[in-house]
Design a protein around this motif. Sequence first.
Motif, PDB file in Angstrom:
ATOM      1  N   LYS A   2      -7.056   1.599  -4.409  1.00 57.72           N
ATOM      2  CA  LYS A   2      -5.957   0.555  -3.932  1.00 57.72           C
ATOM      3  C   LYS A   2      -6.684   0.117  -2.417  1.00 57.72           C
ATOM      4  CE  LYS A   2      -2.752  -0.827  -5.290  1.00 57.72           C
ATOM      5  NZ  LYS A   2      -2.083  -1.940  -5.995  1.00 57.72           N
ATOM      6  N   ASN A  44      -9.375  -2.580  -2.065  1.00 62.28           N
ATOM      7  CA  ASN A  44      -9.047  -3.548  -2.651  1.00 62.28           C
ATOM      8  C   ASN A  44      -9.913  -4.898  -2.451  1.00 62.28           C
ATOM      9  OD1 ASN A  44      -6.997  -4.987  -4.782  1.00 62.28           O
ATOM     10  ND2 ASN A  44      -6.846  -6.417  -2.871  1.00 62.28           N
ATOM     11  N   TYR A  65       0.738  -1.135  -0.109  1.00 64.88           N
ATOM     12  CA  TYR A  65      -0.031   0.083   0.122  1.00 64.88           C
ATOM     13  C   TYR A  65       0.893   1.332  -0.221  1.00 64.88           C
ATOM     14  CZ  TYR A  65      -4.367  -2.214   1.118  1.00 64.88           C
ATOM     15  OH  TYR A  65      -5.692  -3.081   1.005  1.00 64.88           O
TER      16      TYR A  65
END
Length: 360
Positions: A197, A200, A140
């Motif tokens: 992101k 996810n 991340y």
Amino acid sequence: MATTVMEKIGRLFINLQQVRQVPQLLREAVPSIPATVQDVEVPRFFRECYIFAGYRPLHQGWRYYFLSLFQRHNETINVWTHLLGALAVLTKAAELAETIEFLRDPHSWPLLILLLSSITYMTFSAVAHLLSAKSELYHYAFYFLDYVGVAQYQYGSAVAHFYYAIEKSWYTRVWGIFMPVASFLCCLSCLGCCFGKYQNYSLPSWIRKVSQVLPSALAYAWDTSPVFHRVYLWYLSCGEKDSTNDYAVTFHCGQLAFFLSSAFFFTYPLPESLFPGHCDFLGQGHQLFHVLLVFCTLSQIHASYLDYLSRRDLYTSLHGDSDAQVFVLLYLVTTVICTQIVAYMIKKVKCLLVEKARLD
């Protein structure tokens, strides 16, 4: 005489012994790199569609991931394409610095911002692809850093296009709002990419993709609007003599073609979706995206340089003496805001991982 000969033989023997120890010294200095693993051997979060092998094991020492720069794995080409691209831009910057006085000429600062932001986004991208396999948190964090680089490049593109490439007719329409809107879209793009992101686990892949692609597409359309307008006017005047002397337009057309091609390969997993398991090392769409984006950036830089040389009368009449300073300040503000977005998202990721560990 015999003593001298024996001394030389002794020194030769010692030197041979030292040479024989070199492989052992190298093995001690650089420990053996663990082999790559199959997709089923890494958490689902790290798996890429249609890529079945070449994954690096998690939770190794930092030295392993740095040394994997020279290892064959499914991220090797992604690292090297942008690493070499950053070196190419750095070389171009050094070349331009021989003829442009960046410190003394404020009108060159937008070009300098484009150069710096280009080097930054390629470097951050290479770092993300190289080091993000260490753990989920670092995955991340490094990709969030990558998104800061993307936002910086968007700003660098916007300021170069607005300063050098814009025609007067388009300038009069957007002069008061162009750069503030560009800065806002940079921050929105960074936030959208980080959010995609971050989500996810909880959102379908197409929703995550939209949250990343849509803000970036809006930023690109706005940032490049001066170039689209310029190319359109050039196309309308193709029959005139003066239009054939505008060599920068050729490179602007090149950057548009390269970027749109790269966007296609970023959005669609080709060719790996056609040959699952056969593009684990070479031939991934993201690799093509990297290469095309490097060519786009180099074309863009050269076009902006040609505009800097040939359109000075135009851009000095459009932009006041203090405009360049304002754009540099806005560049710094945009970078700080994007950094704050990333810091906030990393805190959320840490909470997410703690909650996930508790549930497991």
